[in-house]
Design a protein around this motif. Sequence first.
Motif, PDB file in Angstrom:
ATOM      1  N   ALA A  22       8.670   3.993  -1.954  1.00 30.57           N
ATOM      2  CA  ALA A  22       8.581   2.543  -2.129  1.00 30.57           C
ATOM      3  C   ALA A  22       9.746   2.059  -2.988  1.00 30.57           C
ATOM      4  O   ALA A  22      10.334   1.004  -2.738  1.00 30.57           O
ATOM      5  N   TYR A  58       0.825  -1.202   0.000  1.00 34.27           N
ATOM      6  CA  TYR A  58       0.000   0.000   0.000  1.00 34.27           C
ATOM      7  C   TYR A  58       0.859   1.252   0.000  1.00 34.27           C
ATOM      8  O   TYR A  58       1.837   1.354   0.732  1.00 34.27           O
ATOM      9  N   VAL A  59       0.474   2.193  -0.872  1.00 35.33           N
ATOM     10  CA  VAL A  59       1.135   3.489  -0.971  1.00 35.33           C
ATOM     11  C   VAL A  59       0.084   4.564  -0.785  1.00 35.33           C
ATOM     12  O   VAL A  59      -0.816   4.710  -1.627  1.00 35.33           O
ATOM     13  N   ASN A  60       0.168   5.271   0.328  1.00 36.21           N
ATOM     14  CA  ASN A  60      -0.777   6.357   0.617  1.00 36.21           C
ATOM     15  C   ASN A  60      -2.227   5.891   0.474  1.00 36.21           C
ATOM     16  O   ASN A  60      -3.041   6.511  -0.206  1.00 36.21           O
ATOM     17  N   ALA A 118      -0.597  -0.881  -4.429  1.00 37.53           N
ATOM     18  CA  ALA A 118       0.520  -0.753  -5.351  1.00 37.53           C
ATOM     19  C   ALA A 118       1.191  -2.122  -5.452  1.00 37.53           C
ATOM     20  O   ALA A 118       0.635  -3.131  -5.010  1.00 37.53           O
ATOM     21  N   GLN A 161       2.042   1.409   5.466  1.00 37.86           N
ATOM     22  CA  GLN A 161       2.177   1.681   4.047  1.00 37.86           C
ATOM     23  C   GLN A 161       3.373   2.583   3.759  1.00 37.86           C
ATOM     24  O   GLN A 161       4.013   3.109   4.663  1.00 37.86           O
ATOM     25  N   PHE A 162       3.658   2.744   2.466  1.00 38.46           N
ATOM     26  CA  PHE A 162       4.658   3.712   2.016  1.00 38.46           C
ATOM     27  C   PHE A 162       3.969   5.047   1.780  1.00 38.46           C
ATOM     28  O   PHE A 162       2.797   5.088   1.402  1.00 38.46           O
ATOM     29  N   GLU A 163       4.694   6.122   1.977  1.00 34.82           N
ATOM     30  CA  GLU A 163       4.055   7.431   1.822  1.00 34.82           C
ATOM     31  C   GLU A 163       3.965   7.865   0.365  1.00 34.82           C
ATOM     32  O   GLU A 163       3.148   8.722   0.018  1.00 34.82           O
ATOM     33  N   SER A 164       4.791   7.275  -0.518  1.00 34.60           N
ATOM     34  CA  SER A 164       4.744   7.620  -1.939  1.00 34.60           C
ATOM     35  C   SER A 164       5.380   6.506  -2.747  1.00 34.60           C
ATOM     36  O   SER A 164       6.106   5.658  -2.209  1.00 34.60           O
ATOM     37  N   ASN A 165       5.130   6.514  -4.056  1.00 32.56           N
ATOM     38  CA  ASN A 165       5.758   5.533  -4.935  1.00 32.56           C
ATOM     39  C   ASN A 165       7.267   5.689  -4.968  1.00 32.56           C
ATOM     40  O   ASN A 165       8.007   4.708  -5.086  1.00 32.56           O
TER      41      ASN A 165
END
Length: 299
Positions: free
Chosen positions: A257, A59-61, A65, A250-254
């Motif tokens: 990531a 998960y990204v934001n 993903a 999750q990651f905060e952005s692609n």
Amino acid sequence: DLRTRQILVGFCPDPITLCEGYLIKLQKRYSKKLQQFVSDVKKYLVGVSILYWDDTVVYVNTKQACMRFYGDGSVALFTAHPNKDLNGVMEDNILPALSEGTTVMHDHNSINYHKGFVFKNVECLQHLLRDLKKLADDSGHAWPMLLHDLITAMIHERKILLAKEVNSFSKNEIDEILLKVDTILENGYKEYIADLNHYYEEDERRLLNRLEAYKENYFAWLYDFEIPTTNNLSERALRFSKTKQKISGQFESNEYASYFADIRTYLGTCRASGINEFSSLLRLTQGNPHSLNEILSGA
């Protein structure tokens, strides 16, 4: 995040305070230092004879993903993308660059059968055996367990032959095995037609059709014992993503990531060669990460 700060503080002899923003900047900084390493790993993987790959949802934001793995037991490449699709595979430029001499193990991903790819596909039997067992439990039909037990018995026989340094079944043995497979599938279609209008009907139809269409890819291991029967290497490599999801979310952005994937590529490759992760990280923080040649040569 909190867990990362606790670990880093624990490494230090004197009390320190690390803010989350600083840790985020470190990921970007170290990812940049690893661009040559990642590039070398990609070049190496394009030349391997057997490649394992898989992808999983991260998960990204708050949005789904993709985290993807490619490897061969000696090196590990992780990549991150906004979606689990062909665009990300083309961007990675591993599968498109493979030759006819490469065998690719995967979990029945239709992307692998893109008309522009020339490598040889083999399907993971562990996933197939799970599907067969589930269908047998759901439907009560005989064919799924007959095929399950035949495959299991042949894998066991293959292990016995491998111990004797035999590298394939004989032509007669292969013909006999495939005849049994054809008979089981033929009876499977009969059981399916005779028992329609159940919740498992669609799953059974798809599994039968898939086995018929990709029979060569599911049974390539009969001809060459160097061909793997499972994609466990990829599954183990991506298992951390589920742990991270439970602990860190999750990651905060692609972009971040991708930074994470670069660092994981470095650590995963070091680990595959038995290099301690802490010493690998220490080298990275000192601006002198292990090179791929250094890792593979054991220097």
